[in-house]
Design a protein around this motif. Structure first.
Motif, mmCIF file in Angstrom:
data_model
loop_
_atom_site.group_PDB
_atom_site.id
_atom_site.type_symbol
_atom_site.label_atom_id
_atom_site.label_comp_id
_atom_site.label_asym_id
_atom_site.label_seq_id
_atom_site.Cartn_x
_atom_site.Cartn_y
_atom_site.Cartn_z
ATOM 1 N N ASN A 1 0.835 -1.216 0.000
ATOM 2 C CA ASN A 1 0.000 0.000 0.000
ATOM 3 C C ASN A 1 0.861 1.253 0.000
ATOM 4 O OD1 ASN A 1 -2.369 -1.325 -0.105
ATOM 5 N ND2 ASN A 1 -2.869 -1.122 2.070
ATOM 6 N N ASN A 2 1.926 1.237 0.798
ATOM 7 C CA ASN A 2 2.830 2.391 0.824
ATOM 8 C C ASN A 2 3.470 2.594 -0.543
ATOM 9 O OD1 ASN A 2 2.403 3.303 3.337
ATOM 10 N ND2 ASN A 2 4.255 2.439 4.267
ATOM 11 N N ALA A 3 3.865 1.476 -1.206
ATOM 12 C CA ALA A 3 4.484 1.588 -2.535
ATOM 13 C C ALA A 3 3.482 2.218 -3.492
ATOM 14 C CB ALA A 3 4.913 0.215 -3.030
ATOM 15 N N LYS B 1 0.997 4.125 -2.654
ATOM 16 C CA LYS B 1 0.691 5.505 -2.249
ATOM 17 C C LYS B 1 1.856 6.437 -2.580
ATOM 18 C CE LYS B 1 -0.105 6.242 2.233
ATOM 19 N NZ LYS B 1 -0.676 6.641 3.516
ATOM 20 N N TYR B 2 3.080 6.021 -2.206
ATOM 21 C CA TYR B 2 4.207 6.947 -2.331
ATOM 22 C C TYR B 2 4.978 6.767 -3.640
ATOM 23 C CZ TYR B 2 3.166 7.825 2.503
ATOM 24 O OH TYR B 2 2.525 8.174 3.655
ATOM 25 N N ALA B 3 4.629 5.755 -4.425
ATOM 26 C CA ALA B 3 5.288 5.583 -5.714
ATOM 27 C C ALA B 3 4.225 5.297 -6.754
ATOM 28 C CB ALA B 3 6.288 4.423 -5.627
ATOM 29 N N TYR C 1 5.704 8.865 12.890
ATOM 30 C CA TYR C 1 6.642 9.572 12.022
ATOM 31 C C TYR C 1 6.123 9.626 10.604
ATOM 32 C CZ TYR C 1 10.673 11.278 9.662
ATOM 33 O OH TYR C 1 11.495 12.052 8.898
ATOM 34 N N ARG C 2 6.187 10.813 9.983
ATOM 35 C CA ARG C 2 5.797 10.959 8.594
ATOM 36 C C ARG C 2 6.838 11.823 7.913
ATOM 37 N NH1 ARG C 2 0.879 12.452 6.539
ATOM 38 N NH2 ARG C 2 1.322 10.664 5.238
ATOM 39 N N ALA C 3 7.440 11.274 6.845
ATOM 40 C CA ALA C 3 8.412 12.078 6.107
ATOM 41 C C ALA C 3 7.601 12.920 5.144
ATOM 42 C CB ALA C 3 9.340 11.159 5.341
ATOM 43 N N ASP C 4 7.990 14.205 4.990
ATOM 44 C CA ASP C 4 7.213 14.973 4.019
ATOM 45 C C ASP C 4 7.887 14.891 2.658
ATOM 46 O OD1 ASP C 4 9.141 16.263 5.403
ATOM 47 O OD2 ASP C 4 8.545 18.227 4.651
ATOM 48 N N HIS C 5 7.050 14.875 1.630
ATOM 49 C CA HIS C 5 7.563 14.753 0.268
ATOM 50 C C HIS C 5 7.265 16.061 -0.419
ATOM 51 C CE1 HIS C 5 8.106 10.373 0.639
ATOM 52 N NE2 HIS C 5 7.180 10.527 1.549
ATOM 53 N N THR C 6 8.336 16.833 -0.662
ATOM 54 C CA THR C 6 8.147 18.187 -1.188
ATOM 55 C C THR C 6 7.187 18.179 -2.375
ATOM 56 O OG1 THR C 6 10.511 17.919 -1.115
ATOM 57 C CG2 THR C 6 9.660 20.184 -1.270
ATOM 58 N N GLY D 1 -2.279 10.033 5.929
ATOM 59 C CA GLY D 1 -1.718 8.927 6.697
ATOM 60 C C GLY D 1 -1.445 9.366 8.116
ATOM 61 N N LEU D 2 -1.232 8.368 9.005
ATOM 62 C CA LEU D 2 -1.040 8.683 10.429
ATOM 63 C C LEU D 2 0.390 8.464 10.876
ATOM 64 C CD1 LEU D 2 -4.195 7.012 11.930
ATOM 65 C CD2 LEU D 2 -3.832 9.418 11.488
ATOM 66 N N GLY D 3 1.227 7.907 10.023
ATOM 67 C CA GLY D 3 2.588 7.616 10.453
ATOM 68 C C GLY D 3 2.626 6.423 11.380
ATOM 69 N N GLY E 1 1.708 2.980 10.081
ATOM 70 C CA GLY E 1 1.803 1.721 9.337
ATOM 71 C C GLY E 1 3.130 1.028 9.573
ATOM 72 N N LEU E 2 4.233 1.730 9.333
ATOM 73 C CA LEU E 2 5.546 1.100 9.440
ATOM 74 C C LEU E 2 5.856 0.745 10.886
ATOM 75 C CD1 LEU E 2 7.637 3.122 6.861
ATOM 76 C CD2 LEU E 2 6.688 0.840 6.649
ATOM 77 N N TYR E 3 5.351 1.551 11.817
ATOM 78 C CA TYR E 3 5.569 1.251 13.238
ATOM 79 C C TYR E 3 4.920 -0.105 13.574
ATOM 80 C CZ TYR E 3 4.535 1.326 18.215
ATOM 81 O OH TYR E 3 4.392 0.972 19.527
#
Ligand code: ADP
Length: 993
Positions: A898-900, A902-904, A945-950, A956-958, A960-962
Motif C-alpha cells: 500500500n505504501n508503494a 501511495k508513495y510511488a 513519524y511521517r516524512a514529508d515529500h516536497t 496517513g497517520l505515520g 503503518g511502518l511502526y
C-alpha cells in the motif's frame, strides 16, 4: 477694435516697461493669488464694463490685469481682444501712478504714447481713462478703464461712477478669494473628518463615541457592535436607551467622570455585561475612555476603545485553579516525604542515643579495673554504684537512689564533693591521683588512696545531666611508693653509715613480699570486678590465648558457656579461624600495645548457626616487667546500633535512588546567603556539572526573564503562609539549550518562626512537554484524517437519501462505491489506531503455522491487482517456507505494498521478493518511486513519524511502518529499508527459520 498680436510677436521677451510697484514680485504674487488670470468671462463683471462704457459714453471698457508680461482682459466690452503686451498698456501707467484715476484726453498729444503702436496704428486709440484696481493690501492688480478713438473729457459724475465701479470689481475679487480659501479649509476639514471616520470604522479594536450629556451614540464601529450584539440602529440613540442593562453599572460612572473631569481613564480586565446572540454574558475588556474636547476645552464627547480579553482572563483563572489542584497533589507528596524525613530523624535520634550510651560504656571499659558511680545533677543522687564502689564506701546497694550526702554523711566537706559540684557547673572533666579518703570499715575508719576520674555526663544538647566517677583503689601502690621513698632514704643513710647490708636486704625482701601480697589482693579484686562488670570481659593467658576468665556478658556474645574457660581461644571459638581476630591478638601479644576495634564484624556460632554481630572491643595487654603475660578483652555488642545506622543509610540510599530514578533533583537553599546544597541531579536539571557552583542567584539567572518575577512571588507567598510553592518555568542551559523545569519547594523556619531555609525539588520535564506537544499534533492529524472520509461518506449518504425512492441508477452505484471507499479508508485508520494501542499494551499474540511464502505473496493484495494500475511481480525462492503468524505477515506485506502504491504511484511494477539467507527468510517489497532522503530513513519505523515529500501531500497517520516493525520484532526478525532518492525504495523484513 482689433489689435493684431502679430505686431508684438517678439515683445514677450522684452521688459514689461515702466515699474508698477517698488516690489514687483509681491505685486505679481498678489495678482496670482486671485486665480483670475485666463479664467472664463463672468457675467457680473461684463455688466460692470457695459455700465462703465454707457456712463462714460466710450465704445470700449475693460477690466484688465497686469501679469508682468501682458495685460489680460477679464472683461472686454466693445472689443474681442483679450490681451496686449504690458509694454504698450496704458493701464500700466494708471497702476504705476498713485492717482485714483488716470485720464489722458488725447494720447496723440502725449509724448509717452506717440510711439505706442496702439496709438499711431490701428486701432488708433485716442482717449484713455483708468481707475487702478487696488486690493486691501495696496497692490495695484490692473484697472477698470474706458477707451475711445477720439479725444474726450469726463465730467465729475462719470469720474466718480467709474471709481465706484472699480471698487465693486475689487470687492468681487476679494469675495472670490475668500471663497477659495474657505473651500480649501473645508476640504481639509472634510478630509480629516473622513480620515477619522475611516479610522473608527476600520480600527481593529472596538470603538464607540458618546456625545453630550445624554451620551448619544455618535459613532460605533462594527467591532463594538459585535461585542454589544446590536446593529447600527443604535447609532444616534442615548447610550442608556440603547443599552438599558448599563443602568447603575460602574461602567456608566466611569464615563460620567470622564465627561466631568476631562481626564483619560484606563481599565484593565473590566467586567462588562455584553449581549451576544441575544444572550447576556460577562465579558472582560481592557478599556480606554478618552475625552474629546472642543476649542474651549469642554468635553463634548467620550471615545471608548475596548479590547476584549475575556479569554485571557478566563484562561488565567483556569490556570490558577489548575495550579491549586497541582498544589494539593503535591502537598500529599510532600506529606509523604515529611513522614520519611520524620522517621529518618527518629533513626538519627536512636543512633545518637546509642552513640552516647556507647560512650559511657567505653569510659567504663577503658578505666578497668575500676569502681564506678554515677550521680545525677540534682542533689547528687546516686544513680548507680557498682559493687566495687559500694565495697569501697562500706555500704550496700540500698544507698542507690539516695542523695550522696545523705547516704555518706561522713564526706560532708570533703574536697571530692567540691569536685562534683565543680564538674556539674563547668562540664569539665577532672581527675586526680592518690586522692586520700577516709572510709568507714566496720566500726572504725580507714585511710585509703584513689586514682579517680570525674567525668560529666551530657545530654544531646551538651547540658550536664550528671557525673560519672571512676575510681581505682591505689592505697597499696601509694604505701608502696611511700615506702619505696623511705627505703631510698634509708638506703642512702645506710650507704653513708655502711652498716648492716643484710638487714637492708631483708627489709627490701619484706617489702617485695608485701608488694606481692598487695598485687594478689588486687588481682582477686580485679577478678571480682570482671565477673560483675556491666561489660563483656575476658582474660587470655599466654600466646596460646588460654581463656582464664570470661564473664557472663562475654559468654553471651560468644554464644558459649563456662566450659570455654581453660581452653585456648582458637579451640574455644573455632569459628574465629579465617577471621582477623586471632592474628590481631597475636600482634598485641608481640607488640605489647593495646588494640581498639570499632564496629568490627564478627561471626560466631550461636546455638548451632553462625550469627553476624558488630562489636566495639579493646585488647589490652597485661605486662609484667615489660613482658606480656595476658590480654584482657573488653567488648560491647553494638550490632543493633550498627544495624539501625545501616537502616538509615540504606533508607537514604533508597531515597536517593528513588530521586535519581525519577529524575528529581533536590536542594536546600540557605535563605540568608542564597547558598544552595544540591544533589547531582538537581544541578543536572540546570545543565550544570556536580562540582559547579550553583547558588540561588545563578538559578534565577538561568531562568528565562519572563518567569522570574512570578517564581519569586510564589516563593514569597509560600514563605508567608508556610505552604508549598509550585512552578513550571523554562531555563537556559550553559550550552544554550532551553529546558522545562517543574519545581516544588517548602520553607523551613527557625524557633522564632523566621524562614531560614527552603527545601526544593525539581524535575526536567522538557521531554514530557515535548511528548504533550507530539500527542497534540498527532491527535489533530488523526482527527483531520478521520474527518475527510467521514465528510465524504456523509455526503454520499445524504445524496443516496435524496434518491432512495428513485429507480436504481449509475448515480446509486457511484455513491455506494464512494461510501465504500470512505468506509475502507476509515476502517484502515481505525485498524491502525487499534493496532497501535494493542501493541502499546503488549497484547500482540502470534498464531504461528508453517506456510509457503510465495503462496502468501501471490494471494495477497488482490485490491491492488484488481485496480490494474500496478503489477505485482513475484521473484525468488518459490518453495521458501516459514513458521510465522501468516495473517500478521500478510498484514505487513499489504502495508508495504500500500505504501508503494501511495508513495510511488508512477512505479508500475512492484516486486515481491522471497529469498533465503542462511537461517533467515527475507521478504522485500521494491518500488521504483520517489525514494526517501537518507536523513529520514532512521525514523521511518517510529510511531507517528511521517516524512514529508516536497510538493506532494499524502494522507496517513505515520503508524503503518511502526505496526509492521512491532509485528516483525515479535517474530524475532528484523525490518529495514534501502532507498535512494529518485530511484525507489526496497522495504524488507526477515523471519528466523
Ligand atoms: P503513513 O503512510 O501513514 O504516513 P507509514 O508509517 O506507513 O505512515 O509511513 C511512514 C512514512 O514513510 C510515510 O509518511 C512516507 O513518508 C514514508 N514512506 C513509506 N513507504 C514509502 C515508499 N514506498 N516510498 C516513499 N516513502 C515512503
Amino acid at each position: 477694435m482689433s489689435i493684431e498680436p502679430k505686431n508684438f510677436d517678439d515683445l514677450s521677451t522684452r521688459p514689461a516697461g515702466i515699474s508698477l510697484h517698488p516690489n514687483e514680485g509681491e505685486r505679481l504674487a498678489a495678482v496670482r493669488s486671485y486665480r483670475i488670470l485666463d479664467t472664463a468671462e463672468e457675467q457680473d463683471l461684463d455688466e460692470i464694463t457695459a455700465l462703465a462704457s454707457a456712463i462714460c459714453g466710450t465704445p470700449v471698457s475693460l477690466v484688465t490685469f497686469l501679469d508682468g508680461k501682458r495685460q489680460w482682459f477679464k472683461s472686454h466690452h466693445g472689443t474681442d481682444v483679450t490681451e496686449t503686451p504690458q509694454e504698450f498698456a496704458f493701464c500700466a501707467h494708471a497702476v504705476a501712478s498713485s492717482a485714483p484715476i488716470t485720464i489722458i484726453s488725447d494720447l496723440t498729444k502725449d509724448d509717452r504714447f506717440t510711439e505706442n503702436p496702439l496709438v499711431h496704428s490701428d486701432p488708433h486709440v485716442v482717449f484713455y481713462a483708468g481707475v487702478p484696481l487696488v486690493d486691501r493690501q495696496g497692490y495695484g492688480l490692473g484697472t477698470l478703464c474706458v477707451v475711445d478713438m477720439q479725444p474726450r473729457e469726463l465730467n465729475e459724475l462719470q469720474i466718480s461712477t467709474l471709481k465706484v465701479l472699480a471698487k465693486q470689481v475689487v470687492d468681487k475679487l476679494e469675495a472670490r478669494r475668500k471663497v477659495f480659501e474657505l473651500e480649501a479649509s473645508n476640504q481639509k476639514l472634510y478630509e480629516s473628518e473622513n480620515r477619522f471616520r475611516g479610522l473608527v470604522s476600520q480600527a481593529p479594536v472596538a470603538i464607540a463615541i458618546y456625545a453630550g450629556s445624554d451620551k448619544v451614540i455618535e459613532d460605533v464601529n462594527q467591532e463594538m457592535l459585535d461585542i454589544l450584539g446590536r446593529g447600527s440602529e443604535i447609532i444616534g440613540m442615548p447610550l442608556l436607551k440603547a443599552r438599558p442593562e448599563l443602568e447603575g453599572h460602574p461602567y456608566m460612572d466611569v464615563i460620567n467622570s470622564v465627561f466631568a473631569e476631562g481626564e483619560t481613564h484606563r481599565g484593565e480586565g473590566v467586567k462588562v455585561p455584553v449581549l451576544s446572540n441575544g444572550q447576556l454574558r460577562e465579558g472582560y475588556f481592557d478599556v480606554t475612555y478618552k475625552p474629546i474636547l472642543n476649542d474651549e476645552g469642554t468635553v463634548i464627547s467620550v471615545m471608548v476603545v475596548a479590547i476584549e480579553v475575556t479569554e485571557k482572563v478566563l484562561l488565567s483563572q483556569r490556570e490558577a485553579e489548575l495550579g491549586e489542584e497541582l498544589m494539593a497533589a503535591n502537598e500529599e507528596l510532600m506529606a509523604a516525604n515529611e513522614e520519611l524525613i520524620a522517621s529518618q530523624e527518629n533513626l538519627i535520634a536512636i543512633n545518637h542515643y546509642l552513640t552516647e550510651s556507647e560512650g559511657r560504656f567505653r569510659d567504663l571499659i577503658v578505666q578497668a579495673p575500676i569502681a564506678i558511680a554515677i550521680y545525677s545533677k540534682d542533689d547528687l543522687i546516686i544513680e548507680q554504684a557498682n559493687d566495687t564502689m559500694l565495697a569501697i564506701w562500706g555500704r550496700d546497694s540500698s544507698v542507690i537512689g539516695k542523695p550522696l550526702l545523705q547516704a555518706r554523711p561522713e564526706i560532708v566537706g570533703h574536697p571530692f564533693v567540691g569536685y562534683l559540684s565543680g564538674i556539674l557547673a563547668t562540664g569539665e572533666e577532672k581527675s586526680g591521683q592518690s586522692i586520700k579518703a577516709v572510709l568507714p570499715r566496720g566500726d572504725r575508719f580507714e585511710e585509703r588512696y584513689f586514682d579517680a576520674t570525674y567525668k560529666p555526663i551530657k545530654d544531646r544538647k551538651g547540658a550536664v545531666t550528671g557525673v560519672i566517677v571512676v575510681a581505682i583503689d591505689v592505697t597499696e601502690r601509694y604505701h608502696t611508693d611511700q615506702r619505696e621513698a623511705e627505703f631510698k632514704e634509708e638506703l642512702a643513710a645506710m650507704n653513708e653509715e655502711l652498716t648492716d647490708a643484710n638487714r637492708e636486704l631483708t627489709l627490701y625482701q619484706d617489702n617485695l613480699l608485701k608488694v606481692n601480697d598487695v598485687l594478689s589482693e588486687s588481682e582477686s579484686r580485679f577478678k571480682h570486678l570482671i565477673m560483675q562488670a556491666p561489660v563483656a570481659i575476658a582474660t587470655l593467658r599466654g600466646r596460646e590465648l588460654v581463656v582464664t576468665k570470661a564473664n557472663d556478658m562475654i559468654l553471651e556474645i560468644w554464644g558459649k558457656d563456662n566450659s570455654v574457660v581453660g581452653k585456648p581461644l582458637h579451640i574455644a571459638l573455632p569459628e574465629l579461624q579465617g577471621q582477623p581476630f586471632l592474628q590481631i591478638l597475636d600482634d598485641v601479644f608481640t607488640s605489647g600495645e593495646a588494640f581498639v576495634g570499632s564496629e568490627a564484624q564478627v561471626s560466631l556460632y550461636h546455638e548451632g548457626s553462625l550469627k553476624d554481630m558488630f562489636v566495639n572491643f579493646v585488647y589490652k595487654p597485661i605486662t609484667i616487667n615489660g613482658e606480656t603475660t595476658d590480654i584482657m578483652v573488653v567488648a560491647v555488642d553494638v550490632t543493633e546500633q550498627v544495624n539501625a545506622r545501616k537502616d538509615v543509610e540504606e533508607a537514604n540510599i533508597r531515597f536517593n535512588i528513588a530521586l535519581d530514578a525519577s529524575g528529581l533533583g533536590s536542594t536546600e537553599v540557605e535563605l540568608s546567603t542564597g547558598v544552595m546544597t544540591s544533589t547531582k541531579q538537581f544541578k543536572k536539571n540546570y545543565g550544570r556539572a556536580e562540582d559547579e557552583v550553583f547558588n540561588y542567584p545563578d538559578l534565577f539567572d538561568s531562568m528565562l526573564p519572563e518567569y522570574r518575577d512570578e517564581v519569586k512571588r510564589r516563593v514569597a507567598d509560600a514563605i508567608a503562609d508556610n505552604s508549598v510553592y509550585q512552578a513550571e518555568y523554562e531555563v537556559v542551559w550553559p550550552d544554550g539549550s532551553i529546558h522545562w523545569i517543574s519545581a516544588h519547594g517548602r520553607p523551613r523556619y527557625d524557633a522564632n518562626g523566621k524562614a531560614i531555609r527552603m527545601v526544593g525539588m525539581t524535575a526536567d520535564i522538557t521531554e514530557q512537554k515535548l511528548q504533550e506537544r507530539r500527542k497534540d499534533d498527532f491527535l489533530s492529524i488523526a482527527s483531520h484524517e478521520l474527518k475527510t472520509p467521514t465528510t465524504s461518506l456523509k455526503a454520499a449518504l445524504q445524496l443516496l437519501n435524496l434518491i432512495k425512492d428513485k429507480p436504481t441508477s449509475p448515480m446509486h452505484v457511484r455513491l455506494i462505491e464512494q461510501s465504500n471507499r470512505s468506509m475502507d479508508r476509515m476502517t484502515t485508520l481505525i485498524d491502525d489506531l487499534l493496532n497501535v494501542n494493542s501493541m502499546k499494551e503488549g497484547q500482540l499474540k502470534l498464531d504461528k503455522s508453517l506456510f509457503t511464502v510465495s503462496h502468501m505473496l501471490n494471494a495477497c493484495c488482490s485490491h491492488v491487482r484488481l485496480a490494474g494500475k500496478h503489477e505485482l511481480i513475484f521473484e525468488g525462492d518459490a518453495d521458501l517456507q516459514v513458521i510465522a503468524d501468516e495473517h500478521r505477515i500478510d498484514q505487513v506485506v499489504i502495508n508495504l505494498v500500500n505504501n508503494a502504491v501511495k508513495y510511488a504511484p508512477d512505479s508500475q511494477d512492484i516486486y515481491l521478493i522471497a529469498e533465503r539467507f542462511g537461517d533467515v527468510a527475507k521478504v522485500s517489497v521494491r518500488d521504483t518511486g520517489l525514494g526517501i532522503p537518507k536523513d529520514k530513513l532512521p525514523f521511518l519505523f517510529d510511531r507517528y513519524y511521517r516524512a514529508d515529500h516536497t510538493g506532494y501531500t499524502y494522507s496517513g497517520l505515520g503508524l503503518g511502518l511502526y505496526i509492521c516493525s512491532e509485528i516483525i520484532k515479535r517474530h524475532g526478525g528484523e525490518i529495514g529499508v534501502d532507498s535512494e532518492v529518485g530511484k525507489g525504495s526496497t522495504f524488507w523484513f526477515t523471519l528466523p527459520l
